[in-house]
Write a protein that holds these residues in place. Structure first.
Motif, mmCIF file in Angstrom:
data_model
loop_
_atom_site.group_PDB
_atom_site.id
_atom_site.type_symbol
_atom_site.label_atom_id
_atom_site.label_comp_id
_atom_site.label_asym_id
_atom_site.label_seq_id
_atom_site.Cartn_x
_atom_site.Cartn_y
_atom_site.Cartn_z
ATOM 1 N N VAL A 94 0.848 -1.183 0.000
ATOM 2 C CA VAL A 94 0.000 0.000 0.000
ATOM 3 C C VAL A 94 0.889 1.240 0.000
ATOM 4 O O VAL A 94 1.776 1.363 0.836
ATOM 5 N N LEU A 95 0.668 2.109 -0.950
ATOM 6 C CA LEU A 95 1.516 3.283 -1.104
ATOM 7 C C LEU A 95 0.674 4.541 -0.948
ATOM 8 O O LEU A 95 -0.318 4.723 -1.655
ATOM 9 N N ALA A 219 -3.166 4.115 7.624
ATOM 10 C CA ALA A 219 -2.878 3.106 8.651
ATOM 11 C C ALA A 219 -4.110 2.248 8.933
ATOM 12 O O ALA A 219 -4.035 1.014 8.993
ATOM 13 N N LEU A 220 -5.273 2.896 9.073
ATOM 14 C CA LEU A 220 -6.495 2.144 9.345
ATOM 15 C C LEU A 220 -6.880 1.270 8.161
ATOM 16 O O LEU A 220 -7.360 0.148 8.336
ATOM 17 N N THR A 221 -6.669 1.787 6.957
ATOM 18 C CA THR A 221 -7.004 1.000 5.764
ATOM 19 C C THR A 221 -6.170 -0.275 5.714
ATOM 20 O O THR A 221 -6.699 -1.370 5.472
ATOM 21 N N VAL A 222 -4.875 -0.151 5.976
ATOM 22 C CA VAL A 222 -4.006 -1.333 5.965
ATOM 23 C C VAL A 222 -4.455 -2.328 7.038
ATOM 24 O O VAL A 222 -4.584 -3.533 6.777
ATOM 25 N N ALA A 223 -4.743 -1.816 8.229
ATOM 26 C CA ALA A 223 -5.141 -2.711 9.324
ATOM 27 C C ALA A 223 -6.463 -3.416 9.005
ATOM 28 O O ALA A 223 -6.617 -4.619 9.252
ATOM 29 N N ARG A 224 -7.418 -2.692 8.439
ATOM 30 C CA ARG A 224 -8.727 -3.282 8.132
ATOM 31 C C ARG A 224 -8.642 -4.247 6.952
ATOM 32 O O ARG A 224 -9.327 -5.284 6.939
ATOM 33 N N LEU A 225 -7.826 -3.923 5.958
ATOM 34 C CA LEU A 225 -7.674 -4.841 4.823
ATOM 35 C C LEU A 225 -7.056 -6.149 5.294
ATOM 36 O O LEU A 225 -7.497 -7.235 4.921
ATOM 37 N N ARG A 226 -6.053 -6.029 6.148
ATOM 38 C CA ARG A 226 -5.371 -7.212 6.665
ATOM 39 C C ARG A 226 -6.362 -8.075 7.455
ATOM 40 O O ARG A 226 -6.437 -9.290 7.274
ATOM 41 N N SER A 238 -12.605 -7.410 -3.096
ATOM 42 C CA SER A 238 -13.936 -7.540 -2.512
ATOM 43 C C SER A 238 -14.018 -6.948 -1.107
ATOM 44 O O SER A 238 -15.099 -6.722 -0.591
ATOM 45 N N THR A 239 -12.862 -6.716 -0.474
ATOM 46 C CA THR A 239 -12.916 -6.218 0.899
ATOM 47 C C THR A 239 -12.651 -4.725 0.981
ATOM 48 O O THR A 239 -12.761 -4.134 2.041
ATOM 49 N N LYS A 240 -12.287 -4.112 -0.143
ATOM 50 C CA LYS A 240 -11.833 -2.725 -0.096
ATOM 51 C C LYS A 240 -12.925 -1.757 0.355
ATOM 52 O O LYS A 240 -12.685 -0.891 1.197
ATOM 53 N N SER A 241 -14.142 -1.910 -0.168
ATOM 54 C CA SER A 241 -15.185 -0.961 0.221
ATOM 55 C C SER A 241 -15.620 -1.202 1.668
ATOM 56 O O SER A 241 -15.881 -0.262 2.407
ATOM 57 N N TRP A 242 -15.630 -2.490 2.101
ATOM 58 C CA TRP A 242 -15.933 -2.799 3.502
ATOM 59 C C TRP A 242 -14.914 -2.107 4.409
ATOM 60 O O TRP A 242 -15.259 -1.435 5.381
ATOM 61 N N ALA A 243 -13.619 -2.250 4.068
ATOM 62 C CA ALA A 243 -12.559 -1.647 4.874
ATOM 63 C C ALA A 243 -12.699 -0.128 4.906
ATOM 64 O O ALA A 243 -12.594 0.494 5.962
ATOM 65 N N THR A 244 -12.972 0.466 3.754
ATOM 66 C CA THR A 244 -13.059 1.927 3.674
ATOM 67 C C THR A 244 -14.193 2.467 4.528
ATOM 68 O O THR A 244 -14.051 3.489 5.208
ATOM 69 N N VAL A 245 -15.319 1.766 4.507
ATOM 70 C CA VAL A 245 -16.459 2.191 5.322
ATOM 71 C C VAL A 245 -16.098 2.169 6.805
ATOM 72 O O VAL A 245 -16.375 3.114 7.554
ATOM 73 N N LYS A 246 -15.444 1.098 7.252
ATOM 74 C CA LYS A 246 -15.001 0.988 8.654
ATOM 75 C C LYS A 246 -14.019 2.112 9.013
ATOM 76 O O LYS A 246 -14.109 2.731 10.070
ATOM 77 N N VAL A 247 -13.069 2.339 8.105
ATOM 78 C CA VAL A 247 -12.035 3.353 8.339
ATOM 79 C C VAL A 247 -12.670 4.724 8.503
ATOM 80 O O VAL A 247 -12.351 5.473 9.442
ATOM 81 N N LEU A 248 -13.600 5.056 7.615
ATOM 82 C CA LEU A 248 -14.203 6.385 7.655
ATOM 83 C C LEU A 248 -15.073 6.557 8.891
ATOM 84 O O LEU A 248 -15.131 7.642 9.474
ATOM 85 N N ALA A 249 -15.734 5.486 9.312
ATOM 86 C CA ALA A 249 -16.543 5.559 10.531
ATOM 87 C C ALA A 249 -15.641 5.828 11.740
ATOM 88 O O ALA A 249 -15.940 6.690 12.570
ATOM 89 N N SER A 250 -14.516 5.114 11.836
ATOM 90 C CA SER A 250 -13.567 5.346 12.927
ATOM 91 C C SER A 250 -13.066 6.783 12.912
ATOM 92 O O SER A 250 -13.050 7.468 13.932
#
Lengths: 329, 329
Positions: A94-95, A219-226, A238-250
């Protein structure tokens, strides 16, 4: 990242007393050789079993060309992708192409071509609107130009996944959304025909300038994707939008609470400011700027529970065909 | 510390690829000037509203005398104690006099007199058994010499609070406790007559060498003391044994789980080791040492919940008069 269960090895590119949003700081920048040495140190003791590599702020160097730092960085990066890991197949690199914001570069100009050269190593990049413009060469002023910029990034750099971390769609002159002040995050995955599969998440904008939100997003995106990849053995796509939603909520929860804490701190420190004697007008203004910058420091640690369990929900929506300019439909 | 809600500003004294328990590492040491500059950076932007100062590993410097680093460090420290803070009255300065362990110095010899010179600035110091011996000049081989060493540290350095972080009382030849392998933590507060008020906490010893447990003890102690002082507006003295009990419970849970994870990792990596071809006997031994050191890395982050809510309970006991040698009763 630690709060979400990641063990993190940090290769620090700078050692600063404070973030540069204060407009003054002391400290040193790591040389390319120092970063390379640290990584060699990890290698010689067999300590490189990482799942993910995330790159961040790599500013101008005083004693080495910046492109050298980035080359070393992605020397590290390429080596990592060759290692055995539970995520070998989908091991994301992730860059975050940290270059600037709001129309202004805050790294040396040499950093731009260096990023352009190495982005093809990345699986996911996280530019903000300005950085997406720099990378694509397309000024983003409308939904059409936004989609064009994303398509250009996919095709120019062969990067399969892009998340543009903040777009103010309400500022586009042609936008029907001028009444609501949202920040929009646009995610995109390249399809086999080269066109982008897009999703968007809208989040209410908060009226404050925060420093470090790009780092927090990355940082949150990497942690949630993992987390998602480990939990479901699913793919990055398939997990990217799920992760992004979680990240933005946090982030929204943490930043809302930061705003509240900022207001408390500004009230508490206002009286102390007024009684400080003998300052010139310029000194007073500087002091006030420092006071406001400190008050707006993002309260990450004391709001840790919102990183783990955000209490708001945003929705990822597919960005529909009719939103796209004709040539991209 | 962050997991327990502290916002932490770290002034790194080293930038190493890994801890020195691996017997090899790459990286750089901060110079005294660099540490001082970072602190000046915080000062110039009014970012020094800390509650607590904790000092740690300050090894030999290549380009400056080590005493200079420590002097700068406690220049920082003395400045801090003059600042306004919710804890001004009881603002603790906690010093972990990192010098060595198990009979061996692992810092330059010049560091020892440097610590001896600055310990009177500290409110609480956290030596291990070896460091307590170095500071007191008394070899600890019995309960009597232990009490003598503590008394000597109080009186020689005018330091009001001491916690000796690990004593193996079962190894004392005169000890009646030779059957149980406990680690004992001894806390002491100087009384107005110069004698020590002592408490002890016994914890089962785990059969493994862990790196970083001294740092973990220091960090958790500072976080728990701060928590107690804020919660109850009480003094350092009355909360010290409460904090120590909490700290040891967290550490024991984390280290027990680390042992389990170590065993899993050693089993998983054993087969890979055996198939590595072409290594000499010396290389094999080194590789095995590195493998075992890595496997024993303390699993802090993934056991975060035990830092916040430890699930074992140890008891602090007053160290009774009859335990003390005649001259100290």
């Amino acid at each position: 990242m630690q709060l979400l269960g990641c063990d993190v090895a940090a290769l620090n590119t700078v050692h600063f007393s404070n973030h540069t949003g204060y407009r003054q700081f002391k400290g040193t920048r790591s040389t390319a050789q120092e970063i390379s040495d640290l990584y060699q140190g990890l290698c010689q003791s067999h300590l490189t079993d990482f799942d993910v590599m995330l790159s961040g702020y790599a500013p101008v160097l005083q004693h080495a060309r910046p492109s050298q730092t980035l080359a070393h960085f992605f020397g590290v990066c390429s080596t990592l992708s060759l290692l055995n890991s539970p995520l070998t197949v989908n091991q994301p690199t992730v860059l975050d192409p940290v270059m600037g914001d709001q129309g202004r570069l805050y790294v040396n100009e040499d950093v731009v071509p260096a990023y352009k050269k190495i982005i093809h190593h990345a699986d996911l990049i996280l530019p903000n609107q300005f950085e997406a413009e720099v990378l694509s060469g397309i000024k983003i002023t409308s939904l059409s130009t936004l989609a064009e910029a994303i398509t250009a990034i996919h095709t120019t750099y062969s990067v399969p996944h892009v998340i543009i971390t903040s777009v103010r769609i309400s500022q586009f002159s042609s936008s029907p959304e001028t009444t609501t002040d949202n920040l929009t995050v646009i995610g995109s995955t390249i399809k086999s025909d080269g066109s982008p599969r897009l999703f968007r998440v809208d989040v209410p904008a908060l009226d404050c300038f925060f420093s470090g939100t790009g780092d927090m997003f990355a940082a949150l995106t990497v942690a949630r994707l993992r987390e998602a990849v480990f939990a479901a053995d699913s793919t990055l796509r398939s997990t990217k939008s799920w992760a992004t939603v979680k990240v933005l909520a946090s982030m929204h929860s943490v930043l809302e609470r930061t705003l509240e804490a900022r207001d408390v701190e500004l009230r508490a420190t206002a009286s102390a400011e007024k009684t400080e004697p003998g300052l010139s007008e310029g000194e007073k203004q500087k002091r006030e700027y420092l006071r406001r910058t400190k008050a707006a420091e993002v309260r990450v640690v004391r709001n840790a529970r919102f990183l783990r369990e955000p209490d708001v929900e945003f929705q990822a929506r597919e960005w529909k065909k009719e939103d796209l300019p004709a040539g991209l439909q």
